[in-house]
Scaffold this motif. Structure first.
Motif, PDB file in Angstrom:
ATOM      1  N   PHE A  36       0.803  -1.225   0.000  1.00 27.93           N
ATOM      2  CA  PHE A  36       0.000   0.000   0.000  1.00 27.93           C
ATOM      3  C   PHE A  36       0.836   1.275   0.000  1.00 27.93           C
ATOM      4  CE2 PHE A  36      -3.139  -3.070   1.735  1.00 27.93           C
ATOM      5  CZ  PHE A  36      -4.083  -2.937   0.721  1.00 27.93           C
ATOM      6  N   SER A  37       2.061   1.208   0.504  1.00 28.83           N
ATOM      7  CA  SER A  37       2.917   2.403   0.439  1.00 28.83           C
ATOM      8  C   SER A  37       3.301   2.710  -1.002  1.00 28.83           C
ATOM      9  CB  SER A  37       4.178   2.206   1.285  1.00 28.83           C
ATOM     10  OG  SER A  37       4.975   1.145   0.780  1.00 28.83           O
ATOM     11  N   ASN A  38       3.389   1.675  -1.817  1.00 27.10           N
ATOM     12  CA  ASN A  38       3.672   1.867  -3.240  1.00 27.10           C
ATOM     13  C   ASN A  38       2.402   2.145  -4.037  1.00 27.10           C
ATOM     14  OD1 ASN A  38       6.678   1.288  -3.676  1.00 27.10           O
ATOM     15  ND2 ASN A  38       6.067  -0.499  -2.500  1.00 27.10           N
ATOM     16  N   GLN A  42       1.116   8.164  -3.762  1.00 29.04           N
ATOM     17  CA  GLN A  42       0.929   9.465  -4.410  1.00 29.04           C
ATOM     18  C   GLN A  42      -0.258  10.237  -3.853  1.00 29.04           C
ATOM     19  OE1 GLN A  42       0.362   6.514  -5.681  1.00 29.04           O
ATOM     20  NE2 GLN A  42      -1.269   6.480  -7.240  1.00 29.04           N
ATOM     21  N   TYR A  43      -1.061   9.566  -2.996  1.00 24.82           N
ATOM     22  CA  TYR A  43      -2.243  10.225  -2.438  1.00 24.82           C
ATOM     23  C   TYR A  43      -1.924  10.915  -1.113  1.00 24.82           C
ATOM     24  CZ  TYR A  43      -4.758   7.430  -5.886  1.00 24.82           C
ATOM     25  OH  TYR A  43      -5.191   6.857  -7.048  1.00 24.82           O
ATOM     26  N   LYS A  44      -2.708  11.949  -0.816  1.00 29.83           N
ATOM     27  CA  LYS A  44      -2.531  12.678   0.437  1.00 29.83           C
ATOM     28  C   LYS A  44      -3.840  12.731   1.204  1.00 29.83           C
ATOM     29  CE  LYS A  44       1.320  15.640  -0.968  1.00 29.83           C
ATOM     30  NZ  LYS A  44       1.832  17.035  -1.028  1.00 29.83           N
ATOM     31  N   VAL A  45      -3.732  12.856   2.533  1.00 36.36           N
ATOM     32  CA  VAL A  45      -4.911  13.036   3.379  1.00 36.36           C
ATOM     33  C   VAL A  45      -5.226  14.523   3.387  1.00 36.36           C
ATOM     34  CG1 VAL A  45      -5.827  12.826   5.717  1.00 36.36           C
ATOM     35  CG2 VAL A  45      -4.365  11.024   4.794  1.00 36.36           C
ATOM     36  N   GLU A  46      -6.437  14.873   2.944  1.00 32.17           N
ATOM     37  CA  GLU A  46      -6.787  16.280   2.765  1.00 32.17           C
ATOM     38  C   GLU A  46      -6.674  17.095   4.046  1.00 32.17           C
ATOM     39  OE1 GLU A  46     -10.568  16.722   0.947  1.00 32.17           O
ATOM     40  OE2 GLU A  46     -10.024  15.613  -0.879  1.00 32.17           O
ATOM     41  N   SER A  48      -4.669  16.944   6.556  1.00 31.59           N
ATOM     42  CA  SER A  48      -3.307  17.295   6.986  1.00 31.59           C
ATOM     43  C   SER A  48      -2.370  17.590   5.820  1.00 31.59           C
ATOM     44  CB  SER A  48      -2.711  16.146   7.812  1.00 31.59           C
ATOM     45  OG  SER A  48      -2.587  14.985   7.003  1.00 31.59           O
ATOM     46  N   ASN A  49      -2.799  17.230   4.608  1.00 33.16           N
ATOM     47  CA  ASN A  49      -1.979  17.385   3.400  1.00 33.16           C
ATOM     48  C   ASN A  49      -0.696  16.548   3.463  1.00 33.16           C
ATOM     49  OD1 ASN A  49      -1.845  18.506   0.775  1.00 33.16           O
ATOM     50  ND2 ASN A  49      -0.309  19.998   1.453  1.00 33.16           N
ATOM     51  N   LEU A  50      -0.734  15.496   4.268  1.00 34.37           N
ATOM     52  CA  LEU A  50       0.406  14.580   4.369  1.00 34.37           C
ATOM     53  C   LEU A  50       0.151  13.342   3.514  1.00 34.37           C
ATOM     54  CD1 LEU A  50       1.112  14.680   8.216  1.00 34.37           C
ATOM     55  CD2 LEU A  50       2.521  15.709   6.419  1.00 34.37           C
ATOM     56  N   SER A  51       1.229  12.716   3.071  1.00 40.12           N
ATOM     57  CA  SER A  51       1.109  11.484   2.290  1.00 40.12           C
ATOM     58  C   SER A  51       0.457  10.391   3.130  1.00 40.12           C
ATOM     59  CB  SER A  51       2.493  11.031   1.829  1.00 40.12           C
ATOM     60  OG  SER A  51       2.429   9.722   1.294  1.00 40.12           O
ATOM     61  N   ILE A  52      -0.351   9.563   2.483  1.00 41.13           N
ATOM     62  CA  ILE A  52      -1.001   8.445   3.172  1.00 41.13           C
ATOM     63  C   ILE A  52       0.034   7.507   3.795  1.00 41.13           C
ATOM     64  CG2 ILE A  52      -2.218   6.281   2.669  1.00 41.13           C
ATOM     65  CD1 ILE A  52      -4.208   7.826   1.073  1.00 41.13           C
ATOM     66  N   VAL A  53       1.229   7.461   3.207  1.00 41.15           N
ATOM     67  CA  VAL A  53       2.294   6.592   3.725  1.00 41.15           C
ATOM     68  C   VAL A  53       2.583   6.899   5.195  1.00 41.15           C
ATOM     69  CG1 VAL A  53       4.736   5.959   3.504  1.00 41.15           C
ATOM     70  CG2 VAL A  53       3.341   6.273   1.457  1.00 41.15           C
ATOM     71  N   GLU A  54       2.484   8.175   5.576  1.00 41.03           N
ATOM     72  CA  GLU A  54       2.754   8.579   6.964  1.00 41.03           C
ATOM     73  C   GLU A  54       1.756   7.963   7.942  1.00 41.03           C
ATOM     74  OE1 GLU A  54       5.322  10.379   7.980  1.00 41.03           O
ATOM     75  OE2 GLU A  54       6.099  10.632   5.941  1.00 41.03           O
TER      76      GLU A  54
END
Length: 253
Positions: A36-38, A42-46, A48-54
């Motif tokens: 899922f990190s791959n 490229q997506y972000k959580v609206e 916080s504007n952080l990558s979903i990977v975080e």
């Protein structure tokens, strides 16, 4: 105390002997992080504007906990009850609580090892940094989720008395919490109506909010009084019901 330590070492040894199946369960979050990190990198959580990977590691640590407590501990505990081993240990001066605690402690060791492995893997693969300043708050969230899963497991074992019945139920609840508790995909990706249902019927989401808030947002544990109160309250209620059901079963016998 000495008997408890000896029994805990014995239970850890038993889990080690069954290392293949144990590793399969604990390697699932690592495999999920890789996929899922791959897939979603490229997506972000609206919000916080952080990558979903975080958000993946603090969501996947609860998966490790659920697997360890609900699946591994629960299966071992119900086997002990089913085979009459709890009574055998009682004749040796060990209470049922001591035996259960020793089995549970063995799973804690594996939980911590699996969590550290996941954290190292995420750092090496995607550069996800562990929030060392919030270690105590993370441990608090870790043990709150453990408390809830322990209470849920004890409750199920008080209702189900056969290991063959327990196993499918445990796996069903494992996947229910994982896929419909925001642990596989961030809750922000769910429709609004489904998110509302999660907060009513899937308490693991409160543990997820604590872990995410502490890991990603840098908040301290006691910033989540509502979530802490709900997890503890639900856990206490489940344990009380379990005690009453066990007493009723003994009286019936």
């Amino acid at each position: 105390m000495r008997n408890f330590i000896i029994l805990s070492k014995y239970q850890t040894l038993l889990l080690s002997r069954n290392l293949k199946s144990t590793l399969i369960g604990f390697s699932l979050p690592i495999l999920m992080f890789f996929i899922f990190s791959n897939l979603l990198g490229q997506y972000k959580v609206e919000e916080s504007n952080l990558s979903i990977v975080e958000y993946l590691v603090p969501a996947y640590i609860p998966i490790i906990i659920i697997n360890a407590v609900l699946v591994i501990f629960g299966q071992q505990y119900i086997l002990y009850k089913e085979q009459g081993n709890l009574l055998k240990y009682k004749l040796l001066g060990l209470t049922s609580f001591t035996v259960a605690a020793s089995i549970y402690l063995a799973t804690i060791v594996f939980q911590l090892l699996a969590s550290v492995t996941l954290i190292l893997f995420a750092f090496l693969l995607k550069g996800v940094v562990f929030p060392f300043d919030n270690t105590l708050s993370l441990l608090g969230g870790f043990f709150l989720i453990n408390l809830f899963q322990f209470a849920l497991t004890v409750f199920i074992v008080s209702i189900i008395h056969k290991s063959t019945t327990y196993q499918p139920v445990a796996f069903m609840l494992f996947y229910y919490q994982m896929f419909l508790g925001g642990l596989t995909f961030p809750p922000e990706m769910f429709p609004d109506f489904l998110r509302k249902l999660m907060y009513i019927f899937n308490p693991i989401i409160y543990g997820l909010e604590i872990m995410r808030g502490v890991w990603v947002d840098g908040k301290v544990l006691f910033s989540f009084i509502k979530e802490i109160s709900l997890l503890i309250s639900i856990s206490v209620v489940l344990i009380i019901i379990s005690i009453l059901l066990n007493k009723k079963n003994k009286n019936t016998l």
